[in-house]
Design a protein around this motif. Sequence first.
Motif, PDB file in Angstrom:
ATOM      1  N   VAL A  56      58.722  19.741  41.512  1.00 51.83           N
ATOM      2  CA  VAL A  56      59.484  20.306  40.396  1.00 51.83           C
ATOM      3  C   VAL A  56      60.548  19.310  39.927  1.00 51.83           C
ATOM      4  N   ALA A  57      61.268  18.732  40.881  1.00 48.99           N
ATOM      5  CA  ALA A  57      62.305  17.764  40.530  1.00 48.99           C
ATOM      6  C   ALA A  57      61.710  16.530  39.868  1.00 48.99           C
ATOM      7  N   ILE A  58      60.583  16.072  40.384  1.00 49.90           N
ATOM      8  CA  ILE A  58      59.913  14.907  39.809  1.00 49.90           C
ATOM      9  C   ILE A  58      59.442  15.213  38.397  1.00 49.90           C
ATOM     10  N   ARG A  59      58.871  16.390  38.190  1.00 48.61           N
ATOM     11  CA  ARG A  59      58.395  16.761  36.857  1.00 48.61           C
ATOM     12  C   ARG A  59      59.543  16.804  35.848  1.00 48.61           C
ATOM     13  N   SER A  60      60.669  17.318  36.274  1.00 46.03           N
ATOM     14  CA  SER A  60      61.823  17.373  35.390  1.00 46.03           C
ATOM     15  C   SER A  60      62.273  15.959  35.000  1.00 46.03           C
ATOM     16  N   ALA A  61      62.279  15.058  35.987  1.00 43.51           N
ATOM     17  CA  ALA A  61      62.661  13.674  35.709  1.00 43.51           C
ATOM     18  C   ALA A  61      61.649  12.992  34.796  1.00 43.51           C
ATOM     19  N   LEU A  62      60.374  13.290  34.985  1.00 40.26           N
ATOM     20  CA  LEU A  62      59.340  12.704  34.128  1.00 40.26           C
ATOM     21  C   LEU A  62      59.463  13.215  32.697  1.00 40.26           C
ATOM     22  N   GLU A  63      59.764  14.499  32.555  1.00 36.72           N
ATOM     23  CA  GLU A  63      59.934  15.056  31.212  1.00 36.72           C
ATOM     24  C   GLU A  63      61.114  14.408  30.500  1.00 36.72           C
ATOM     25  N   GLU A  64      62.190  14.179  31.241  1.00 37.97           N
ATOM     26  CA  GLU A  64      63.358  13.520  30.661  1.00 37.97           C
ATOM     27  C   GLU A  64      63.024  12.094  30.217  1.00 37.97           C
ATOM     28  N   ARG A  65      62.180  11.425  30.985  1.00 39.32           N
ATOM     29  CA  ARG A  65      61.836  10.029  30.669  1.00 39.32           C
ATOM     30  C   ARG A  65      60.764   9.925  29.592  1.00 39.32           C
ATOM     31  N   TYR A  66      59.735  10.757  29.673  1.00 35.26           N
ATOM     32  CA  TYR A  66      58.562  10.583  28.812  1.00 35.26           C
ATOM     33  C   TYR A  66      58.355  11.678  27.779  1.00 35.26           C
ATOM     34  N   GLY A  67      59.154  12.734  27.821  1.00 37.92           N
ATOM     35  CA  GLY A  67      58.995  13.805  26.856  1.00 37.92           C
ATOM     36  C   GLY A  67      57.690  14.559  27.042  1.00 37.92           C
ATOM     37  N   LYS A  68      57.027  14.893  25.940  1.00 30.30           N
ATOM     38  CA  LYS A  68      55.805  15.699  25.996  1.00 30.30           C
ATOM     39  C   LYS A  68      54.684  15.013  26.768  1.00 30.30           C
ATOM     40  N   LYS A  69      54.687  13.691  26.789  1.00 28.74           N
ATOM     41  CA  LYS A  69      53.640  12.962  27.506  1.00 28.74           C
ATOM     42  C   LYS A  69      53.668  13.255  29.007  1.00 28.74           C
ATOM     43  N   SER A  70      54.797  13.727  29.508  1.00 33.08           N
ATOM     44  CA  SER A  70      54.925  13.988  30.949  1.00 33.08           C
ATOM     45  C   SER A  70      53.984  15.094  31.411  1.00 33.08           C
ATOM     46  N   SER A  71      53.572  15.960  30.494  1.00 32.12           N
ATOM     47  CA  SER A  71      52.686  17.069  30.875  1.00 32.12           C
ATOM     48  C   SER A  71      51.311  16.573  31.307  1.00 32.12           C
ATOM     49  N   GLU A  72      50.974  15.322  30.980  1.00 30.77           N
ATOM     50  CA  GLU A  72      49.673  14.755  31.330  1.00 30.77           C
ATOM     51  C   GLU A  72      49.711  13.951  32.623  1.00 30.77           C
ATOM     52  N   ILE A  73      50.885  13.840  33.232  1.00 32.88           N
ATOM     53  CA  ILE A  73      51.039  13.028  34.446  1.00 32.88           C
ATOM     54  C   ILE A  73      50.759  13.872  35.675  1.00 32.88           C
ATOM     55  N   ARG A  74      49.877  13.378  36.531  1.00 31.72           N
ATOM     56  CA  ARG A  74      49.583  14.081  37.777  1.00 31.72           C
ATOM     57  C   ARG A  74      50.604  13.710  38.849  1.00 31.72           C
ATOM     58  N   VAL A  75      51.052  14.716  39.572  1.00 33.10           N
ATOM     59  CA  VAL A  75      51.946  14.521  40.715  1.00 33.10           C
ATOM     60  C   VAL A  75      51.171  14.906  41.971  1.00 33.10           C
ATOM     61  N   LEU A  76      51.013  13.944  42.868  1.00 35.69           N
ATOM     62  CA  LEU A  76      50.263  14.165  44.103  1.00 35.69           C
ATOM     63  C   LEU A  76      51.215  14.359  45.272  1.00 35.69           C
ATOM     64  N   TYR A  77      50.707  14.985  46.319  1.00 38.01           N
ATOM     65  CA  TYR A  77      51.434  15.057  47.586  1.00 38.01           C
ATOM     66  C   TYR A  77      50.700  14.197  48.606  1.00 38.01           C
ATOM     67  N   GLY A  78      51.439  13.449  49.410  1.00 45.10           N
ATOM     68  CA  GLY A  78      50.828  12.650  50.469  1.00 45.10           C
ATOM     69  C   GLY A  78      51.572  12.816  51.777  1.00 45.10           C
ATOM     70  N   GLY A  79      50.840  13.055  52.855  1.00 47.60           N
ATOM     71  CA  GLY A  79      51.473  13.190  54.163  1.00 47.60           C
ATOM     72  C   GLY A  79      50.704  14.131  55.060  1.00 47.60           C
ATOM     73  N   SER A  80      49.776  13.585  55.873  1.00 45.49           N
ATOM     74  CA  SER A  80      48.983  14.386  56.807  1.00 45.49           C
ATOM     75  C   SER A  80      48.226  15.513  56.116  1.00 45.49           C
ATOM     76  N   VAL A  81      47.631  15.198  54.977  1.00 46.88           N
ATOM     77  CA  VAL A  81      46.808  16.170  54.253  1.00 46.88           C
ATOM     78  C   VAL A  81      45.447  16.294  54.936  1.00 46.88           C
ATOM     79  N   LYS A  82      44.966  17.530  55.073  1.00 45.82           N
ATOM     80  CA  LYS A  82      43.708  17.810  55.773  1.00 45.82           C
ATOM     81  C   LYS A  82      42.967  18.929  55.054  1.00 45.82           C
ATOM     82  N   PRO A  83      41.705  19.149  55.413  1.00 41.97           N
ATOM     83  CA  PRO A  83      40.962  20.239  54.773  1.00 41.97           C
ATOM     84  C   PRO A  83      41.627  21.606  54.930  1.00 41.97           C
TER      85      PRO A  83
END
Length: 245
Positions: free
Chosen positions: A181-208
């Motif tokens: 959520v915080a990253i998305r807010s920062a991306l929106e501030e930087r890129y405006g409407k284009k931020s809605s097309e940016i994927r945010v991934l999670y990384g860290g011991s991801v498993k099935p």
Amino acid sequence: MRNLLALNWKMNKTPSEARSWAAELGERYEEGNAELAVMAPFVTISTLAANLPAGVGLGAQDVSAHESGAYTGETSAAMLADVGVQYVVVGHSERRDYHGETDNVVAAKAKLVQANGLLPIVCVGEKLDVREKGQQVAYTLAQLHGSLEGVGSDVVIAYEPVWAIGTGKTATADDAEELAVAIRSALEERYGKKSSEIRVLYGGSVKPDNIASICAKPNINGALVGGASLKVADVLGMNDALKDA
């Protein structure tokens, strides 16, 4: 937005092992649930380019911050583009820790990746001591800001809490969403409407068994997967878990 599973092999698999992995995946993979892309060691990229099943993307784990020249041991973004790479991971915590990469270096790499028509996966995230002080949001956003200086909106962001990488510890889905959520807010501030097309991934011991709950969060669009990317069965398990995500 379709989930992306960016499969980071790190320093694993020889070209012959990569060929076998790709063949096994090709026998069992059904495209449609999530987008798969393999982040491979440099020496296996050409092998994967020739052997990955249709619909599976190809990525690199790093790139030089220089366009070309007398930089022994470096690999340029132009070289990666020429062999079929689509994604390039920049700023992974292991590069930052073991090789002293700063936010400025990460931004320089991301810009060259974009200049060559590739998509950078920019990694950010905090260590355990930062989280224990409750400073994870401020720290990660400062890292994000520095790592995106001069970088266009054609980018993927991977939030990777360093304390959860290869440790068996996993941030809860709520922990991951807080930062997303915080990253998305920062991306929106930087890129405006284009931020809605940016994927945010999670990384860290991801498993099935945990990926579905993480990717079910509205601001998370996939995962940067380490250890679980090495076995085709685990990759297929994660892909299947995201059928309804």
